[in-house]
Every structure is written in C-alpha cells, then in structure tokens.
Design a protein around this motif. Structure first.
Motif, PDB file in Angstrom:
ATOM      1  N   PRO A 152       0.839  -1.201   0.000  1.00 31.84           N
ATOM      2  CA  PRO A 152       0.000   0.000   0.000  1.00 31.84           C
ATOM      3  C   PRO A 152       0.875   1.253   0.000  1.00 31.84           C
ATOM      4  O   PRO A 152       2.017   1.229   0.452  1.00 31.84           O
ATOM      5  CB  PRO A 152      -0.808  -0.124   1.295  1.00 31.84           C
ATOM      6  CG  PRO A 152      -0.039  -1.064   2.148  1.00 31.84           C
ATOM      7  CD  PRO A 152       0.733  -1.968   1.235  1.00 31.84           C
ATOM      8  N   THR A 153       0.328   2.330  -0.487  1.00 37.59           N
ATOM      9  CA  THR A 153       1.100   3.572  -0.576  1.00 37.59           C
ATOM     10  C   THR A 153       1.495   4.112   0.785  1.00 37.59           C
ATOM     11  O   THR A 153       2.445   4.881   0.895  1.00 37.59           O
ATOM     12  CB  THR A 153       0.321   4.652  -1.353  1.00 37.59           C
ATOM     13  OG1 THR A 153      -0.939   4.843  -0.717  1.00 37.59           O
ATOM     14  CG2 THR A 153       0.114   4.235  -2.781  1.00 37.59           C
ATOM     15  N   ASP A 154       0.820   3.695   1.820  1.00 38.46           N
ATOM     16  CA  ASP A 154       1.148   4.160   3.172  1.00 38.46           C
ATOM     17  C   ASP A 154       1.952   3.123   3.951  1.00 38.46           C
ATOM     18  O   ASP A 154       1.918   3.085   5.177  1.00 38.46           O
ATOM     19  CB  ASP A 154      -0.118   4.544   3.938  1.00 38.46           C
ATOM     20  CG  ASP A 154      -1.056   3.351   4.137  1.00 38.46           C
ATOM     21  OD1 ASP A 154      -0.836   2.291   3.518  1.00 38.46           O
ATOM     22  OD2 ASP A 154      -2.008   3.508   4.910  1.00 38.46           O
ATOM     23  N   ALA A 155       2.731   2.310   3.243  1.00 25.79           N
ATOM     24  CA  ALA A 155       3.488   1.236   3.894  1.00 25.79           C
ATOM     25  C   ALA A 155       4.723   1.735   4.635  1.00 25.79           C
ATOM     26  O   ALA A 155       5.442   0.953   5.227  1.00 25.79           O
ATOM     27  CB  ALA A 155       3.906   0.183   2.858  1.00 25.79           C
ATOM     28  N   GLY A 156       4.981   3.013   4.610  1.00 21.56           N
ATOM     29  CA  GLY A 156       6.117   3.564   5.342  1.00 21.56           C
ATOM     30  C   GLY A 156       7.450   3.408   4.650  1.00 21.56           C
ATOM     31  O   GLY A 156       8.501   3.471   5.279  1.00 21.56           O
ATOM     32  N   ALA A 172       8.599   5.404   2.192  1.00 20.74           N
ATOM     33  CA  ALA A 172       9.147   6.701   1.768  1.00 20.74           C
ATOM     34  C   ALA A 172      10.061   7.243   2.866  1.00 20.74           C
ATOM     35  O   ALA A 172       9.809   7.044   4.064  1.00 20.74           O
ATOM     36  CB  ALA A 172       8.010   7.677   1.492  1.00 20.74           C
TER      37      ALA A 172
END
Length: 92
Positions: free
Chosen positions: A82-86, A88
């Motif tokens: 998911p894009t919010d998987a940490g 970044a």
C-alpha cells in the motif's frame, strides 16, 4: 490472480522498434495464457527490463514468453504494498 514480475537483460541496448516488435509478438501469447500486462520498466542504458503482470501464476507468464520465443531470467510472484506502507524517506 497474482501479481508477477519478469526480469530480462539484453546484450545490446533495446531500440524502440525492437520493443514494438516484442509487444506485437508477445501480446497474443499473453492473452492465450490469461496474462494481463500491467507495466514495464526499461533501464536507462536500455539493457535491463522489468515487467509486471497479473496472471494465474508465474508459470503462465513463463509459458507466454516461451511461446513467443523470448528469453527471460526469472519470473516471480510479488505483492503490491500500500502507498502508506512507510517506505518513503521521512520528511523533515
């Protein structure tokens, strides 16, 4: 359906015309094996490629490439994070 990644290298840099021919030849084979192409990444030196697919399994992608007469190094099952998987880097 699973997400699959295919890795391939080329001896010579791939030309746009070569890529177009590959797509024309590979497309029907992907369809015959119930493989849906999602995206391809070509390295800046045009000697490495990664393609992503949705397919029943890795063997379906392998069979499509073999039927089209194209080699590959490996095909492996993946998961989409998911894009919010940490993943970044933190912003500060």
């Amino acid at each position: 359906m699973s997400y699959l990644v295919m890795e391939r290298t080329f001896d010579e840099p791939m030309l746009d015309a070569d890529l177009a021919r590959m797509g024309e030849r590979l497309g029907p084979c992907l369809q015959d094996h119930s493989v849906q192409w999602l995206r391809s990444y070509l390295s800046s030196d045009r000697r490495r490629m990664i393609c992503t697919f949705q397919a029943p399994d890795a063997e379906a992608v392998r069979m499509a490439y073999r039927t089209a007469g194209y080699p590959f190094e490996r095909v492996w099952q993946a998961m989409v994070l998911p894009t919010d998987a940490g993943l970044a880097p933190p912003t500060s």
